[in-house]
Design a protein around this motif. Structure first.
Motif, PDB file in Angstrom:
ATOM      1  N   ARG A 268      76.092  70.552  13.763  1.00  0.00           N
ATOM      2  CA  ARG A 268      77.562  70.153  13.258  1.00  0.00           C
ATOM      3  C   ARG A 268      78.547  71.299  13.617  1.00  0.00           C
ATOM      4  N   ALA A 269      78.395  72.378  13.707  1.00  0.00           N
ATOM      5  CA  ALA A 269      79.397  73.465  13.642  1.00  0.00           C
ATOM      6  C   ALA A 269      79.847  73.524  15.265  1.00  0.00           C
ATOM      7  N   GLU A 270      78.518  73.261  15.885  1.00  0.00           N
ATOM      8  CA  GLU A 270      78.807  72.995  17.460  1.00  0.00           C
ATOM      9  C   GLU A 270      79.616  71.987  17.671  1.00  0.00           C
ATOM     10  N   LEU A 271      79.340  70.747  17.077  1.00  0.00           N
ATOM     11  CA  LEU A 271      80.207  69.590  17.497  1.00  0.00           C
ATOM     12  C   LEU A 271      81.565  69.627  16.993  1.00  0.00           C
ATOM     13  N   ARG A 272      81.889  70.296  15.762  1.00  0.00           N
ATOM     14  CA  ARG A 272      83.099  70.457  15.191  1.00  0.00           C
ATOM     15  C   ARG A 272      83.885  71.370  16.274  1.00  0.00           C
ATOM     16  N   HIS A 273      83.387  72.287  16.967  1.00  0.00           N
ATOM     17  CA  HIS A 273      84.086  72.978  17.911  1.00  0.00           C
ATOM     18  C   HIS A 273      84.249  72.490  19.200  1.00  0.00           C
ATOM     19  N   ALA A 274      83.317  71.774  19.568  1.00  0.00           N
ATOM     20  CA  ALA A 274      83.501  70.926  20.829  1.00  0.00           C
ATOM     21  C   ALA A 274      84.500  69.830  20.808  1.00  0.00           C
ATOM     22  N   ILE A 275      84.654  69.168  19.458  1.00  0.00           N
ATOM     23  CA  ILE A 275      85.760  68.179  19.095  1.00  0.00           C
ATOM     24  C   ILE A 275      87.111  69.091  18.842  1.00  0.00           C
ATOM     25  N   GLU A 276      87.374  69.995  18.567  1.00  0.00           N
ATOM     26  CA  GLU A 276      88.575  70.772  18.699  1.00  0.00           C
ATOM     27  C   GLU A 276      89.004  71.283  19.833  1.00  0.00           C
ATOM     28  N   ARG A 277      87.961  71.505  20.935  1.00  0.00           N
ATOM     29  CA  ARG A 277      88.117  72.036  22.358  1.00  0.00           C
ATOM     30  C   ARG A 277      88.725  70.351  23.145  1.00  0.00           C
ATOM     31  N   GLY A 278      87.796  69.509  22.556  1.00  0.00           N
ATOM     32  CA  GLY A 278      88.283  68.181  23.354  1.00  0.00           C
ATOM     33  C   GLY A 278      89.596  67.818  23.092  1.00  0.00           C
ATOM     34  N   LEU A 279      90.050  67.928  21.551  1.00  0.00           N
ATOM     35  CA  LEU A 279      91.312  67.703  21.197  1.00  0.00           C
ATOM     36  C   LEU A 279      92.429  68.561  22.141  1.00  0.00           C
ATOM     37  N   GLN A 280      92.194  69.592  22.373  1.00  0.00           N
ATOM     38  CA  GLN A 280      93.058  70.565  22.846  1.00  0.00           C
ATOM     39  C   GLN A 280      93.260  70.100  24.583  1.00  0.00           C
ATOM     40  N   SER A 281      92.296  69.467  24.840  1.00  0.00           N
ATOM     41  CA  SER A 281      91.993  69.189  26.341  1.00  0.00           C
ATOM     42  C   SER A 281      92.870  67.725  26.495  1.00  0.00           C
ATOM     43  N   LEU A 282      93.401  66.986  25.260  1.00  0.00           N
ATOM     44  CA  LEU A 282      94.106  65.960  25.482  1.00  0.00           C
ATOM     45  C   LEU A 282      95.510  66.085  25.840  1.00  0.00           C
ATOM     46  N   PRO A 283      96.045  65.050  26.530  1.00  0.00           N
ATOM     47  CA  PRO A 283      97.592  65.159  26.716  1.00  0.00           C
ATOM     48  C   PRO A 283      98.349  64.992  25.394  1.00  0.00           C
ATOM     49  N   GLU A 284      99.311  65.804  25.563  1.00  0.00           N
ATOM     50  CA  GLU A 284     100.064  66.254  24.278  1.00  0.00           C
ATOM     51  C   GLU A 284     100.214  65.221  23.190  1.00  0.00           C
ATOM     52  N   GLY A 285     100.808  63.823  23.668  1.00  0.00           N
ATOM     53  CA  GLY A 285     100.948  62.478  22.862  1.00  0.00           C
ATOM     54  C   GLY A 285      99.629  62.143  22.405  1.00  0.00           C
ATOM     55  N   TYR A 286      98.697  62.043  23.190  1.00  0.00           N
ATOM     56  CA  TYR A 286      97.275  61.414  22.612  1.00  0.00           C
ATOM     57  C   TYR A 286      96.838  62.241  21.453  1.00  0.00           C
ATOM     58  N   ARG A 287      96.918  63.618  21.714  1.00  0.00           N
ATOM     59  CA  ARG A 287      96.278  64.717  20.742  1.00  0.00           C
ATOM     60  C   ARG A 287      97.181  64.454  19.602  1.00  0.00           C
ATOM     61  N   SER A 288      98.415  64.333  19.626  1.00  0.00           N
ATOM     62  CA  SER A 288      99.161  64.511  18.134  1.00  0.00           C
ATOM     63  C   SER A 288      98.913  63.265  17.542  1.00  0.00           C
ATOM     64  N   ALA A 289      98.907  61.935  18.026  1.00  0.00           N
ATOM     65  CA  ALA A 289      98.643  60.824  17.447  1.00  0.00           C
ATOM     66  C   ALA A 289      97.084  60.574  16.951  1.00  0.00           C
ATOM     67  N   LEU A 290      96.119  61.456  17.526  1.00  0.00           N
ATOM     68  CA  LEU A 290      94.992  61.163  17.298  1.00  0.00           C
ATOM     69  C   LEU A 290      94.455  62.215  16.073  1.00  0.00           C
ATOM     70  N   ILE A 291      95.228  63.275  16.088  1.00  0.00           N
ATOM     71  CA  ILE A 291      95.102  64.368  15.026  1.00  0.00           C
ATOM     72  C   ILE A 291      95.739  63.611  13.534  1.00  0.00           C
ATOM     73  N   LEU A 292      96.981  63.043  13.999  1.00  0.00           N
ATOM     74  CA  LEU A 292      97.548  62.514  12.568  1.00  0.00           C
ATOM     75  C   LEU A 292      96.914  61.191  11.926  1.00  0.00           C
ATOM     76  N   ARG A 293      96.047  60.668  13.018  1.00  0.00           N
ATOM     77  CA  ARG A 293      95.167  59.362  12.440  1.00  0.00           C
ATOM     78  C   ARG A 293      93.938  59.802  11.723  1.00  0.00           C
ATOM     79  N   GLU A 294      93.254  60.521  12.637  1.00  0.00           N
ATOM     80  CA  GLU A 294      91.731  61.052  12.270  1.00  0.00           C
ATOM     81  C   GLU A 294      91.791  62.022  11.337  1.00  0.00           C
TER      82      GLU A 294
END
Length: 209
Positions: free
Chosen positions: A127-153
């Motif tokens: 689960r820690a590995e998945l959490r880190h992968a999600i964080e890396r994935g979020l940072q890979s998203l375009p700025e607008g997608y990342r902020s919207a997804l973070i605020l929602r999820e």
């Protein structure tokens, strides 16, 4: 004890006093929201140093802007918008600095909740590995997608609140969240952290033609 993410019953009093220059009242507001603000800046900025700077800028903007706060939106939504703006300003400054320096998901299908206090060591590591992968994935998203997804999820804001926070229309918010989920899923699948959906029987039959 008040429920998580619910405003303190004294919040209206603190806001009214802070608008008149009461620094103790504003300090109470800061204490109530500082963890959530820092959590948001950390995920939007990607590192602790920038996150701290953005959080400080957000609270400074809140202190300076409080006399003009009319309460059309909740104080939390207003503060989130200031925080989002502070992060975007900082990221744009960093991008300009780097350029000047030269080169150097459907809700049920993708969950952001990856902690379980009752799990064993192997499950915790996975689960820690998945959490880190999600964080890396979020940072890979375009700025607008990342902020919207973070605020929602991660911050559970409604679509309307996200639209107010980011200064975008509701349709754009929904589109960015939908596209952001798909891009994040793609990132996790490609990095071996998530299984791709199995093809339907119809798809399999078509592939055999």
């Amino acid at each position: 004890m008040k429920p998580p993410n619910q405003p303190d019953p004294r919040e209206a009093e603190w806001i009214a006093a802070a608008k008149k220059g009461d620094q103790d009242a504003f300090a109470a507001l800061v204490r109530q929201y500082e963890k959530r603000v820092f959590a948001l800046t950390t995920r939007l900025c990607g590192n602790a140093e920038d996150a701290q700077e953005a959080a400080q800028e957000a609270f400074l903007a809140a202190w300076q802007g409080l006399p003009f706060f009319r309460g059309d939106a909740s104080f939390a939504t207003w503060l989130y918008r200031l925080t989002h703006n502070a992060c975007m300003d900082l990221l744009r400054r960093e991008q300009r600095r780097a350029a000047a320096a030269g080169p150097s998901l459907d809700d049920e299908e993708l969950s952001f909740e990856v902690s379980d206090p009752g799990e064993g060591p192997q499950e915790a590591a996975e689960r820690a590995e998945l959490r880190h992968a999600i964080e890396r994935g979020l940072q890979s998203l375009p700025e607008g997608y990342r902020s919207a997804l973070i605020l929602r999820e991660l911050h559970q804001l409604s679509y309307d609140e996200i639209a107010q926070t980011t200064g975008t229309d509701l349709g754009t918010v929904k589109s960015r969240i939908n596209r952001g989920r798909k891009l994040l899923r793609k990132f996790l699948v490609e990095n071996g952290n998530f299984s791709p959906p199995r093809p339907s029987n119809h798809t399999e039959k078509e592939g055999c033609k």
